[in-house]
Design a protein around this motif. Structure first.
Motif, PDB file in Angstrom:
ATOM      1  N   GLN A 107      20.467  17.142  26.252  1.00 38.27           N
ATOM      2  CA  GLN A 107      21.554  18.123  26.319  1.00 38.27           C
ATOM      3  C   GLN A 107      22.910  17.675  25.794  1.00 38.27           C
ATOM      4  O   GLN A 107      23.391  18.176  24.804  1.00 38.27           O
ATOM      5  CB  GLN A 107      21.737  18.594  27.776  1.00 38.27           C
ATOM      6  CG  GLN A 107      20.523  19.276  28.380  1.00 38.27           C
ATOM      7  CD  GLN A 107      20.244  20.637  27.791  1.00 38.27           C
ATOM      8  OE1 GLN A 107      21.100  21.200  27.114  1.00 38.27           O
ATOM      9  NE2 GLN A 107      19.055  21.181  28.020  1.00 38.27           N
ATOM     10  N   THR A 108      23.498  16.710  26.466  1.00 41.30           N
ATOM     11  CA  THR A 108      24.922  16.451  26.254  1.00 41.30           C
ATOM     12  C   THR A 108      25.197  15.538  25.069  1.00 41.30           C
ATOM     13  O   THR A 108      24.300  14.970  24.468  1.00 41.30           O
ATOM     14  CB  THR A 108      25.526  15.750  27.490  1.00 41.30           C
ATOM     15  OG1 THR A 108      24.971  14.431  27.569  1.00 41.30           O
ATOM     16  CG2 THR A 108      25.208  16.514  28.748  1.00 41.30           C
ATOM     17  N   THR A 109      26.493  15.373  24.759  1.00 39.25           N
ATOM     18  CA  THR A 109      26.901  14.389  23.763  1.00 39.25           C
ATOM     19  C   THR A 109      27.594  13.218  24.458  1.00 39.25           C
ATOM     20  O   THR A 109      28.285  12.435  23.831  1.00 39.25           O
ATOM     21  CB  THR A 109      27.881  14.999  22.734  1.00 39.25           C
ATOM     22  OG1 THR A 109      29.039  15.471  23.428  1.00 39.25           O
ATOM     23  CG2 THR A 109      27.243  16.131  21.977  1.00 39.25           C
ATOM     24  N   ASN A 110      27.399  13.104  25.778  1.00 37.52           N
ATOM     25  CA  ASN A 110      28.078  12.049  26.551  1.00 37.52           C
ATOM     26  C   ASN A 110      27.853  10.662  25.977  1.00 37.52           C
ATOM     27  O   ASN A 110      28.795   9.889  25.800  1.00 37.52           O
ATOM     28  CB  ASN A 110      27.584  12.047  28.007  1.00 37.52           C
ATOM     29  CG  ASN A 110      28.017  13.302  28.749  1.00 37.52           C
ATOM     30  OD1 ASN A 110      28.757  14.103  28.184  1.00 37.52           O
ATOM     31  ND2 ASN A 110      27.555  13.476  29.969  1.00 37.52           N
ATOM     32  N   ASP A 111      26.591  10.335  25.705  1.00 37.94           N
ATOM     33  CA  ASP A 111      26.284   8.991  25.218  1.00 37.94           C
ATOM     34  C   ASP A 111      26.876   8.771  23.823  1.00 37.94           C
ATOM     35  O   ASP A 111      27.423   7.713  23.533  1.00 37.94           O
ATOM     36  CB  ASP A 111      24.767   8.753  25.200  1.00 37.94           C
ATOM     37  CG  ASP A 111      24.220   8.562  26.615  1.00 37.94           C
ATOM     38  OD1 ASP A 111      25.019   8.593  27.567  1.00 37.94           O
ATOM     39  OD2 ASP A 111      22.992   8.380  26.743  1.00 37.94           O
ATOM     40  N   ALA A 112      26.791   9.786  22.979  1.00 37.73           N
ATOM     41  CA  ALA A 112      27.366   9.677  21.641  1.00 37.73           C
ATOM     42  C   ALA A 112      28.877   9.464  21.731  1.00 37.73           C
ATOM     43  O   ALA A 112      29.451   8.682  20.973  1.00 37.73           O
ATOM     44  CB  ALA A 112      27.048  10.928  20.822  1.00 37.73           C
ATOM     45  N   LYS A 129      14.582  20.894  24.877  1.00 35.94           N
ATOM     46  CA  LYS A 129      13.516  20.665  25.856  1.00 35.94           C
ATOM     47  C   LYS A 129      12.649  19.472  25.474  1.00 35.94           C
ATOM     48  O   LYS A 129      11.898  18.951  26.276  1.00 35.94           O
ATOM     49  CB  LYS A 129      12.627  21.907  25.956  1.00 35.94           C
ATOM     50  CG  LYS A 129      13.280  23.079  26.666  1.00 35.94           C
ATOM     51  CD  LYS A 129      12.204  23.993  27.272  1.00 35.94           C
ATOM     52  CE  LYS A 129      12.813  25.196  27.966  1.00 35.94           C
ATOM     53  NZ  LYS A 129      13.368  26.173  26.989  1.00 35.94           N
ATOM     54  N   GLY A 130      12.753  19.046  24.216  1.00 36.18           N
ATOM     55  CA  GLY A 130      11.903  17.949  23.739  1.00 36.18           C
ATOM     56  C   GLY A 130      12.211  16.652  24.474  1.00 36.18           C
ATOM     57  O   GLY A 130      13.354  16.310  24.702  1.00 36.18           O
ATOM     58  N   CYS A 131      11.178  15.946  24.864  1.00 39.21           N
ATOM     59  CA  CYS A 131      11.366  14.766  25.708  1.00 39.21           C
ATOM     60  C   CYS A 131      11.244  13.473  24.924  1.00 39.21           C
ATOM     61  O   CYS A 131      11.103  12.410  25.494  1.00 39.21           O
ATOM     62  CB  CYS A 131      10.367  14.802  26.844  1.00 39.21           C
ATOM     63  SG  CYS A 131       8.744  15.331  26.305  1.00 39.21           S
ATOM     64  N   ASN A 157      16.539   6.406  22.288  1.00 35.62           N
ATOM     65  CA  ASN A 157      15.594   7.497  22.508  1.00 35.62           C
ATOM     66  C   ASN A 157      15.943   8.235  23.796  1.00 35.62           C
ATOM     67  O   ASN A 157      16.801   7.805  24.568  1.00 35.62           O
ATOM     68  CB  ASN A 157      14.171   6.936  22.571  1.00 35.62           C
ATOM     69  CG  ASN A 157      13.157   7.844  21.914  1.00 35.62           C
ATOM     70  OD1 ASN A 157      13.153   9.051  22.169  1.00 35.62           O
ATOM     71  ND2 ASN A 157      12.297   7.288  21.085  1.00 35.62           N
ATOM     72  N   VAL A 158      15.285   9.355  24.032  1.00 34.96           N
ATOM     73  CA  VAL A 158      15.474  10.110  25.260  1.00 34.96           C
ATOM     74  C   VAL A 158      14.971   9.257  26.435  1.00 34.96           C
ATOM     75  O   VAL A 158      13.944   8.589  26.316  1.00 34.96           O
ATOM     76  CB  VAL A 158      14.696  11.435  25.191  1.00 34.96           C
ATOM     77  CG1 VAL A 158      14.859  12.245  26.471  1.00 34.96           C
ATOM     78  CG2 VAL A 158      15.122  12.247  23.983  1.00 34.96           C
ATOM     79  N   GLY A 159      15.700   9.257  27.547  1.00 34.57           N
ATOM     80  CA  GLY A 159      15.303   8.467  28.717  1.00 34.57           C
ATOM     81  C   GLY A 159      13.976   8.963  29.283  1.00 34.57           C
ATOM     82  O   GLY A 159      13.915  10.011  29.929  1.00 34.57           O
TER      83      GLY A 159
END
Ligand SMILES: Nc1nc2c(ncn2[C@@H]2O[C@H](COP(=O)(O)OP(=O)(O)OP(=O)(O)O)[C@@H](O)[C@H]2O)c(=O)[nH]1
Ligand SMILES: [Mg+2]
Ligand SMILES: [Zn+2]
Ligand SMILES: [Zn+2]
Ligand SMILES: [Zn+2]
Ligand SMILES: [Zn+2]
Lengths: 259, 113
Positions: A107-112, A129-131, A157-159
């Motif tokens: 979802q977010t751009t927090n990490d970026a 929704k992709g994991c 990658n996605v957690g």
């Protein structure tokens, strides 16, 4: 139509449905001047389901090779410390190595945003929704960001310790991160990920006095799944062990050939 | 739930193959799935039901060949069935294994008309 890989749109997954009886035959379409066989025919397919992903991963790998980029795919459960490790690394090795980052998040751009704050080139992929990330998403991210020759590219990658295991992104190294708060049986619970990784980082060792975590046991479990797996213990908070990780990283950076 | 993207890839492959064969209908699809392919069968089943709706595979009968995983011990050469990567060699107890079967994940054939 995406010229590079032939996909519709800029990498958004589209499902194609075969309509009543309108279709194309390998590129050409027509109004059915010919008749179709009404008898049953067996088609031998023998095609790997991940074939398309693997082809695109090979393309990415070729791109990395050509530009002498070291690409690392960072995988872990949510919150094990992927972004924290990147923040520390990007700051501590600034000036020594050239970095670029691809951030995968649902979802977010927090990490970026956290990466951006370190002054490093970063591209965000929101998977919705992709994991997991796949090679196609990375290919499009690369087109936009154009990482420099001889740089180190981190792909967060996605957690998730399950889904990303099956999807080769074209990376040179896959780094799995676990933290000491997660329990020492992680490698046995998520064997696919530990099997496909080259390095395991055990993070948050500053918390060892407070949690029941048997370091020897986690190492033994990891080696059972993948005898060749290297293991490095670090704390992104205290900085302990990070020099070992930095040395590992530098050892993987191929020195550009002198002419 | 990477099983959903796996099912989508299967649908794409089936559609492409059906188009090539100039087929109107896919009657059957046959899949090879290894027990160590990373596919969780319950999730796969769930994803399949969702994804095939309205697709070329909506009416297709599905046949799955579950392929049992086998490994060879790199120390003593014994060949044996395994369930997990961490299973030791039953002969010498070592963990250096070469997976021979069980990683399969492919569309084997279609029956079209
Ligand atoms: N005590 C301690 N906390 C840490 C350490 N490394 C990271 N953390 C904390 O763990 C939390 C999660 O860290 P992140 O770096 O965001 O983890 P992540 O793997 O990127 O998380 P996702 O991207 O959401 O999957 C944050 O609150 C960090 O401050 C560490 O070495 N020690
Ligand atoms: Mg993160
Ligand atoms: Zn594309
Ligand atoms: Zn998933
Ligand atoms: Zn036709
Ligand atoms: Zn043996």
């Amino acid at each position: 139509m995406c010229a590079t890989c032939g996909c519709d749109s800029g990498g958004n997954t589209a499902i194609h449905h075969l309509g009543e009886h309108e279709h194309t035959h390998g590129g050409h379409s027509h109004d059915h001047g010919h008749s179709h066989a009404t008898t049953k025919t067996i088609v031998d397919v023998e095609q790997d389901v991940l074939h398309q992903n693997n082809l695109l991963a090979q393309r990415n790998r070729g791109y990395f090779d050509a530009k002498n980029i070291l690409a690392l795919n960072l995988v872990s459960s949510p919150g094990s410390g992927k972004t924290s490790l990147l923040e520390r690394t990007l700051k501590d090795l600034k000036g020594e190595l050239e970095f670029a980052v691809i951030e995968g998040d649902q979802q977010t751009t927090n990490d970026a945003d956290r990466i951006h704050a370190t002054g490093t080139k970063v591209t965000q992929i929101n998977t919705g929704k992709g994991c997991h990330l796949d090679a196609h998403m990375v290919l499009h991210a690369l087109q936009g960001m154009k990482p420099r020759d001889n740089s180190v590219l981190f792909i967060e990658n996605v957690g998730n310790l399950v889904c990303p295991a099956m999807f080769d992104l074209g990376e040179n190294e896959r780094v799995v991160i676990i933290s000491v708060t997660e329990g020492d049986d992680k490698p046995l619970k998520y064997p696919d990920m530990f099997h496909s990784s080259t390095l395991c980082i055990v993070n948050k060792i500053d918390l060892l006095p407070y949690v029941p975590f048997d370091m020897e046991k986690v190492k033994a479990n990891a080696k059972k799944v993948n005898p060749g797996l290297e293991i490095i213990e670090v704390s992104c908070t205290s900085g302990e062990g990070l020099s070992v990780w930095y040395n590992w990283l530098k050892s993987k950076v191929a020195v550009p050939e002198l002419i | 739930m990477h099983e959903l993207s796996i099912v989508m890839s299967i649908i794409d492959i089936a559609k492409q193959q059906a188009d090539q064969a100039c087929a109107a209908v896919i009657d059957e699809i046959e899949l090879d799935i290894g027990t160590m392919s990373g596919i969780e069968m319950d999730s796969f089943e769930f994803a399949w039901k969702q994804a095939v709706k309205g697709s070329v595979l909506e009416q297709a009968a599905r046949k799955i060949n579950l392929i049992e995983a086998k490994a060879r011990c790199l120390d003593c050469d014994a060949v044996f069935s395994i369930q997990h990567y961490f299973d030791p060699c039953p002969v010498c107890g070592e963990h250096l294994l070469d997976i021979l079967n069980g990683k399969e994940l492919k569309v084997k054939s279609l029956v079209v008309s």
